[in-house]
Design an enzyme around this catalytic site. Structure first.
Site, PDB file in Angstrom:
ATOM      1  N   SER A 109      -8.378 -15.157  -0.818  1.00  0.00           N
ATOM      2  CA  SER A 109      -8.609 -13.744  -1.126  1.00  0.00           C
ATOM      3  C   SER A 109     -10.030 -13.532  -1.637  1.00  0.00           C
ATOM      4  O   SER A 109     -10.619 -14.411  -2.265  1.00  0.00           O
ATOM      5  CB  SER A 109      -7.610 -13.263  -2.182  1.00  0.00           C
ATOM      6  OG  SER A 109      -7.919 -11.936  -2.592  1.00  0.00           O
ATOM      7  N   HIS A 154       0.838  -1.200   0.000  1.00  0.00           N
ATOM      8  CA  HIS A 154       0.000   0.000   0.000  1.00  0.00           C
ATOM      9  C   HIS A 154       0.876   1.255   0.000  1.00  0.00           C
ATOM     10  O   HIS A 154       1.960   1.274   0.581  1.00  0.00           O
ATOM     11  CB  HIS A 154      -0.904  -0.018   1.237  1.00  0.00           C
ATOM     12  CG  HIS A 154      -1.966   1.025   1.233  1.00  0.00           C
ATOM     13  ND1 HIS A 154      -1.849   2.207   1.927  1.00  0.00           N
ATOM     14  CD2 HIS A 154      -3.176   1.067   0.610  1.00  0.00           C
ATOM     15  CE1 HIS A 154      -2.947   2.933   1.746  1.00  0.00           C
ATOM     16  NE2 HIS A 154      -3.773   2.262   0.957  1.00  0.00           N
TER      17      HIS A 154
END
Length: 383
Positions: free
Chosen positions: A318, A118
């Site tokens: 995921s 990120h």
């Protein structure tokens, strides 16, 4: 004047309600109802200072914050007398806090993070003046461990600060903690700090059978979790770390009658109440069911795309389904996140199979994979 304000708010309500129906590219649980605690928004709640120190200021929600932190401490398997944490403004603040602690413990350490980390990790390096080494990523978004090993070996005299991705932003990849620990052992690195960015998957992995074990029973030092999967009308999150590390940075502030141990001074007192309410009303079993449903629905979306031979990818454990970027019309309507030639849908609680079917049929129509007559035949069932 009041009539004008009412009209503006009504128009905005309609706009937000409509856009919420087609919100698929960003990880927000929109299936939440906090009507029962809405009355508290008529009060100021400020959790300034340390969540475990009763301040002179009386309008706060520390009791609820402490109960929230106890839930996460149990979830991440760290004893009550060894952990510390607080409710943050979101995943970014949690990442900043973890990296700040690492810098305080190892001032000359090097921060290692992958290309898929990120953007807040690179921001933390700039803000705190930390030497930063970007590690290559594999095709699925996971860290390239050979590259990590190579650069650590080249800098083996300096402490290691690692940002471990527990679900990358774009591809939902999970970095392998055990492989990272093996690399540190192989290069005889004694001084290291592992921060886990578990913004989204931090409230998913602990509930899945067979998922990688990332908790404080292994030598991690901090974990940042966003409130996105929980669902909240206000951005929020939780950061957990070891109490012994926080003691290195705390200072007493006479003005507020509390310790300064967090990044922000004033902290939102409503968000601990929101998270507490969610935990109390849905509980461990409720979140486990939601996590499993989201994973199953993500697999369903992936299979629907595969059946139509549409380029796509889904990492194990995921809920982020990556696929070839469609036309701009669909990107705008469904608010898809894109990067390069790829887009993704993050399958949250509000993305059910009916909505998935609607999206897939619109996708194949726009991309020329379905005749318009066939789509129009399906339309009554989709609306």
């Amino acid at each position: 004047m009041l009539d004008t304000v009412s009209k503006e708010l009504a128009l905005f309500w309609q706009q937000i309600e409509q856009r919420s129906q087609f919100h698929a590219g960003y990880p927000y649980n929109l299936n939440c109802d906090y009507t029962h605690i809405g009355k508290f928004f008529n009060f100021l709640l400020n959790n300034a200072g340390d969540p475990y120190v009763e301040p002179d200021f009386g309008l706060h929600s520390r009791k609820f914050e402490q109960e929230v932190l106890s839930f996460f401490a149990e979830l991440y398997k760290i004893p009550e007398n060894e952990f510390w944490g607080y409710v943050t403004a979101g995943g970014t603040e949690g990442n900043l806090y973890g990296i700040l602690l690492a810098r305080e413990i190892y001032p000359n350490g090097i921060l290692y993070s992958s290309q898929d980390s990120h953007y807040s990790i690179a921001k933390a390096a700039r803000l705190f003046g930390i030497q930063h080494q970007v590690i290559n990523s594999q095709a699925n978004g996971e860290m390239n461990y050979e590259h990590l090993s190579q650069v650590i070996r080249q800098n083996s005299q300096q402490p290691v600060i690692i940002n471990l991705n527990i679900g990358t932003t774009v591809k939902g990849a999970i970095d392998d903690l055990d492989k990272v620990l093996e690399i540190l052992t192989r290069h005889q690195i004694k001084d290291y700090y592992i921060h886990c960015d578990a913004a989204l998957s931090g409230m998913i992995l602990p509930f899945l059978d067979g998922a990688p074990q990332v908790n404080f029973q292994k030598p991690i030092d901090s974990v940042a979790i966003s409130g996105k999967f929980i669902g909240s009308p206000l951005p929020c999150g939780v950061v957990l770390t070891k109490k012994k590390w926080v003691e290195k940075v705390e200072t007493m502030i006479e003005y507020i009658g509390s310790k300064d141990t967090t990044i922000l001074g004033s902290r939102n007192g409503h968000t601990p109440l929101i998270i507490w309410y969610a935990l109390q009303t849905r509980g461990y079993e409720g979140f486990a069911k939601e996590a499993k449903t989201c994973i199953q629905n993500a697999q369903y979306l992936f299979q629907q795309l595969k059946l139509r031979e549409y380029p796509c990818m889904l990492n194990k454990f995921s809920n982020t389904v990556v696929f070839q970027k469609p036309c701009q019309k669909l990107i705008k309507k469904w608010q898809l996140a894109t990067q390069g030639n790829w887009a993704h849908i993050i399958v949250m609680q509000n993305i059910d199979r009916q909505k998935i079917d609607t999206f897939v049929n619109e996708l194949v129509l726009q991309e020329g994979l379905m005749p318009e007559s066939e789509y129009l035949h399906l339309q009554p069932a989709l609306t």
